[in-house]
Design a protein around this motif. Structure first.
Motif, short mmCIF file in Angstrom:
data_model
loop_
_atom_site.label_atom_id
_atom_site.label_comp_id
_atom_site.label_asym_id
_atom_site.label_seq_id
_atom_site.Cartn_x
_atom_site.Cartn_y
_atom_site.Cartn_z
N VAL A 34 16.93 -23.14 4.31
CA VAL A 34 16.39 -23.56 3.01
C VAL A 34 15.45 -22.47 2.50
N THR A 35 15.73 -21.98 1.30
CA THR A 35 14.96 -20.90 0.72
C THR A 35 13.70 -21.43 0.03
N CYS A 36 12.58 -20.74 0.27
CA CYS A 36 11.34 -21.04 -0.44
C CYS A 36 11.18 -20.07 -1.60
N GLU A 37 10.97 -20.60 -2.78
CA GLU A 37 10.75 -19.78 -3.96
C GLU A 37 9.25 -19.46 -4.04
N VAL A 38 8.89 -18.32 -3.52
CA VAL A 38 7.47 -17.97 -3.34
C VAL A 38 6.97 -17.18 -4.55
N CYS A 39 5.84 -17.61 -5.10
CA CYS A 39 5.30 -17.02 -6.33
C CYS A 39 3.86 -16.56 -6.06
N PRO A 40 3.67 -15.37 -5.49
CA PRO A 40 2.34 -14.94 -5.05
C PRO A 40 1.28 -14.96 -6.15
N SER A 41 1.57 -14.42 -7.31
CA SER A 41 0.56 -14.38 -8.38
C SER A 41 0.15 -15.78 -8.81
N SER A 42 1.13 -16.67 -8.89
CA SER A 42 0.86 -18.06 -9.24
C SER A 42 -0.04 -18.72 -8.21
N ASN A 43 0.26 -18.50 -6.92
CA ASN A 43 -0.53 -19.11 -5.86
C ASN A 43 -2.00 -18.72 -5.96
N VAL A 44 -2.26 -17.47 -6.29
CA VAL A 44 -3.64 -17.00 -6.40
C VAL A 44 -4.28 -17.51 -7.69
N ALA A 45 -3.56 -17.45 -8.80
CA ALA A 45 -4.10 -17.89 -10.07
C ALA A 45 -4.50 -19.36 -10.06
N LEU A 46 -3.73 -20.18 -9.35
CA LEU A 46 -4.02 -21.61 -9.31
C LEU A 46 -4.97 -22.00 -8.17
N GLY A 47 -5.42 -21.01 -7.39
CA GLY A 47 -6.41 -21.29 -6.36
C GLY A 47 -5.85 -21.81 -5.06
N VAL A 48 -4.52 -21.76 -4.89
CA VAL A 48 -3.93 -22.17 -3.62
C VAL A 48 -4.40 -21.22 -2.52
N TYR A 49 -4.46 -19.94 -2.87
CA TYR A 49 -5.01 -18.91 -1.98
C TYR A 49 -6.01 -18.08 -2.78
N GLU A 50 -7.01 -17.58 -2.09
CA GLU A 50 -8.09 -16.87 -2.78
C GLU A 50 -7.67 -15.50 -3.29
N LYS A 51 -6.83 -14.81 -2.53
CA LYS A 51 -6.45 -13.45 -2.91
C LYS A 51 -5.02 -13.17 -2.45
N PRO A 52 -4.39 -12.14 -3.01
CA PRO A 52 -2.97 -11.90 -2.71
C PRO A 52 -2.68 -11.75 -1.23
N GLU A 53 -3.59 -11.15 -0.47
CA GLU A 53 -3.32 -10.96 0.96
C GLU A 53 -3.31 -12.27 1.74
N ASP A 54 -3.83 -13.35 1.13
CA ASP A 54 -3.82 -14.65 1.80
C ASP A 54 -2.49 -15.38 1.66
N VAL A 55 -1.69 -15.00 0.68
CA VAL A 55 -0.38 -15.63 0.50
C VAL A 55 0.48 -15.32 1.73
N PRO A 56 1.05 -16.33 2.39
CA PRO A 56 1.66 -16.12 3.71
C PRO A 56 3.06 -15.54 3.69
#
Length: 346
Positions: free
Chosen positions: A247-269
């Protein structure tokens, strides 16, 4: 062996598929300003400053602000010509970023009141997609997305509509908006209708909420792709399940950071998902609000997470394999990825 020079291959020339792009959120900021002026829509400063708005949606107040900005932008799309312009420009910008196949996600009920009803809205959207694909050379499909904030019966209506147009450009059925609202199982019948009609099941999960939302998408909605899914890394067993099932995950790094899911790009897993063997398709989500498009997501993988060119090529292959591109198109694009990687570097 000499260390690879990451800047040698141009990311925009890497053929890829874009599988997570929302309709209004794909709009050019300049187009939003023009349409707002034409239709007399007052835009808040957050949409006129020339900079991405400051967003943080990890609490309900933040999500409400994000949704309000999206709804204001959507209110600027009032005519068939507006729809055609948005889709054409989305395809043009994707082409510039190396996207050869685009699956754009839309809830047609949001546009129906101004376009003559649900069926006319759907047909205008599909006509715009066919025209843009023909004119730009970017293959395109449409994902019809239900809204978690609405009643599950509304989702069933949308699923039937999506199936009606399954041979005219609709390729999938999704579920979006705040994951903290509406249980996945409440929408199981809508997804059953879509699956029985031959559509791909692509609900959102695992962004604003944790691993349970991903499991619910798998168990209750039989998801074949997960919109986001990044929070699955918090559960090793779930990671193995995603990897084993492909199952593919559609990962959106900039979105994750902009919405506060992760604090900074390096935190996106990205690395954690990669090392677990979970297929990924990088996506831009809502470039209008997050300020970056598809190529920028690959740039984050390269610059922040140190993905080598061979790994970037595999990310592109994973996005293509997870798409609904026809077999002959898929084979050609996979060969083009190989050619990108085989090209001599400076």
């Amino acid at each position: 062996m000499a260390r690879e020079v990451h800047a040698a291959r141009e990311i925009r020339e890497l053929p890829k598929a874009h599988l997570h792009l929302h309709f209004t959120g794909s709009m050019r900021p300049s187009t939003l300003l023009e349409l707002a002026d034409r239709h007399g829509v007052h835009l808040p400063e957050a949409l006129t400053s020339g900079e991405p708005p400051q967003l943080r949606a990890t609490d309900e107040r933040g999500w409400f602000r994000f949704q309000r900005l999206y709804d204001i932008a959507r209110s600027c799309l009032r005519t068939p010509e507006d729809i055609h312009r948005l889709v054409r420009e989305a395809a043009e910008m994707d082409a510039e970023d190396g996207s050869r196949w685009l699956e754009i996600q839309v809830d047609p009920t949001s546009y129906a009141p101004r376009l003559g009803g649900l069926i006319p809205a759907m047909e205008i959207i599909l006509d715009a997609v066919r025209t843009a694909s023909r004119d730009t050379g970017v293959g395109m499909g449409v994902i019809v997305a239900a809204n978690r904030m609405k009643h599950p019966l509304d989702a069933r209506t949308l699923a039937r509509l999506a199936v009606r147009y399954a041979d005219q450009g609709v390729i999938g059925f999704g579920l979006s908006n705040d994951e903290r609202r509406g249980l996945a199982r409440d929408f199981d019948r809508a997804f059953a209708i879509a699956r029985e009609g031959g559509l791909l099941a692509v609900p959102h999960g695992g962004e604003l909420t944790g691993p349970p939302s991903v499991r619910d998408c798998l168990d209750d909605l039989h998801a074949q792709r997960i919109g986001h899914g990044v929070r699955a890394v918090e559960d090793p067993r779930l990671l193995r399940r995603l990897a084993d099932s492909g199952v593919t995950c559609e990962v959106c790094p900039s979105s994750n950071v902009a919405l506060g899911v992760y604090e900074k790009p390096e935190d996106v897993p990205l690395r954690a998902l990669w090392e677990a063997g979970v297929p990924m398709a990088l996506g831009a989500d809502d470039p209008l609000l997050f300020g970056s498009r598809l190529a920028a997501q690959y740039q984050i993988a390269r610059d922040v997470h140190h993905f080598a060119d061979a790994e970037l090529a595999e990310l592109a292959r994973q996005s293509l394999r997870a798409s609904c591109a026809p077999p002959e198109t898929l084979a050609r694009l996979l060969a083009d990825v190989d050619a990108w990687l085989a090209a001599r570097t400076a």
